[in-house]
Design a protein around this motif. Structure first.
Motif, PDB file in Angstrom:
ATOM      1  N   UNK A  97      44.648  45.028  49.183  1.00 55.28           N
ATOM      2  CA  UNK A  97      43.516  45.525  48.422  1.00 55.28           C
ATOM      3  C   UNK A  97      43.277  47.003  48.722  1.00 55.28           C
ATOM      4  N   UNK A 143      40.878  50.572  47.200  1.00 59.52           N
ATOM      5  CA  UNK A 143      39.667  50.912  46.453  1.00 59.52           C
ATOM      6  C   UNK A 143      39.504  52.429  46.383  1.00 59.52           C
ATOM      7  N   UNK A 193      36.198  55.039  45.839  1.00 57.71           N
ATOM      8  CA  UNK A 193      34.759  55.213  45.727  1.00 57.71           C
ATOM      9  C   UNK A 193      34.449  56.694  45.550  1.00 57.71           C
ATOM     10  N   UNK A 240      31.872  52.232  43.409  1.00 54.93           N
ATOM     11  CA  UNK A 240      33.266  51.845  43.208  1.00 54.93           C
ATOM     12  C   UNK A 240      33.771  52.357  41.866  1.00 54.93           C
ATOM     13  N   UNK A 291      39.650  49.569  41.648  1.00 52.79           N
ATOM     14  CA  UNK A 291      40.227  48.862  42.783  1.00 52.79           C
ATOM     15  C   UNK A 291      41.519  48.176  42.359  1.00 52.79           C
ATOM     16  N   UNK A 348      38.695  47.999  36.808  1.00 51.32           N
ATOM     17  CA  UNK A 348      37.595  48.958  36.850  1.00 51.32           C
ATOM     18  C   UNK A 348      36.502  48.501  37.799  1.00 51.32           C
ATOM     19  N   UNK A 355      32.394  50.136  39.135  1.00 48.36           N
ATOM     20  CA  UNK A 355      31.113  50.477  38.494  1.00 48.36           C
ATOM     21  C   UNK A 355      31.176  51.724  37.632  1.00 48.36           C
ATOM     22  N   UNK A 395      36.010  40.717  46.771  1.00 49.38           N
ATOM     23  CA  UNK A 395      36.422  41.786  47.679  1.00 49.38           C
ATOM     24  C   UNK A 395      35.737  43.112  47.370  1.00 49.38           C
ATOM     25  N   UNK A 396      34.767  43.095  46.482  1.00 43.44           N
ATOM     26  CA  UNK A 396      34.054  44.319  46.124  1.00 43.44           C
ATOM     27  C   UNK A 396      32.743  44.403  46.890  1.00 43.44           C
ATOM     28  N   UNK A 397      32.427  45.611  47.341  1.00 45.38           N
ATOM     29  CA  UNK A 397      31.189  45.849  48.077  1.00 45.38           C
ATOM     30  C   UNK A 397      30.225  46.676  47.228  1.00 45.38           C
TER      31      UNK A 397
END
Lengths: 111, 111
Positions: A31, A33, A35, A45, A48, A57, A59, B97-99
């Motif tokens: 995984x 990501x 940010x 985010x 990811x 996608x 946010x 898995x998203x924060x």
């Protein structure tokens, strides 16, 4: 162990220019990501990836693109830079349902 | 719509005393909560976490408390040290898995 590395550390872009922010991890995490952090705000985010070839996608994806051709690398592409993309960008990686480890960040200014 | 809120942008505490950082959330689907610590010009680093099946988790000087009915969690640092001066982010996950991050609280520990 290098963990998560990001390049460049700093960059100034003119409006309309494009660039790629690089992210590499050596922990064999599936995984990854991206940010962004704006002043006084939390991390948002952007995109990811759950593995090579798979991206989705977050946010705030508008104005960005990503690709994931290998487990290690997850570059973030800005095609037409805008002042609203001035921010600090963080890349992170994790195993499934595990702690995310962050890189040191890239500070981007668009003028 | 801010799903994770840290209503205190800053906190100043004397060395040796207790620091209490607070975090509220609105999404009842969140089941895993984390605290990250961030120094200037560095990426966030994981500090401590708690699952929704617990109401307390302790790691050395750091303890996180979770009150599910109030949708509230707090981080206690005892005793506070000057090296604890940093920005602390609360984050939450809903079994993905998203924060989702809060906006952060800047802690300053003075002698």
């Amino acid at each position: 162990n290098a963990g998560v590395t990001q390049t460049p550390k700093f960059r100034i872009l003119k409006i309309g220019q494009s660039m790629t922010l690089q992210c590499t991890q050596d922990m064999n995490h599936n995984y990854m990501y991206w940010y962004r952090q704006d002043p006084g705000m939390g991390l948002k985010l952007i995109y990811y990836s759950v593995g090579a070839g798979i991206t989705d996608k977050g946010e705030v994806p508008n104005g960005y693109n990503v690709s994931r051709s290998t487990t290690e690398d997850f570059p973030l592409r800005l095609e037409l830079a805008a002042p609203s993309q001035t921010s600090v960008y963080f890349c992170a990686s994790s195993s499934h349902m595990s702690t995310q480890y962050f890189g040191p960040g890239t500070r981007l200014t668009v003028l | 719509d801010q799903q994770v809120k840290q209503n205190s942008p800053s906190l100043s505490v004397q060395e040796g005393r207790i620091s209490i950082l607070n975090c509220d959330y609105t999404n009842s689907m969140f089941d895993y909560f984390l605290w990250y610590k961030k120094y200037p010009a560095e990426g966030p680093t994981f500090l401590i976490s708690i699952s929704s099946i617990k109401d307390k988790n302790e790691d050395g000087r750091f303890t996180v408390f979770l009150n599910k009915s109030a949708k509230h969690l707090s981080l206690h640092i005892v005793p506070s040290q000057p090296g604890d001066s940093a920005v602390y982010f609360c984050a939450a996950s809903d079994n993905t898995d998203k924060l989702i991050f809060g906006t952060g609280t800047r802690l300053q520990v003075f002698p």
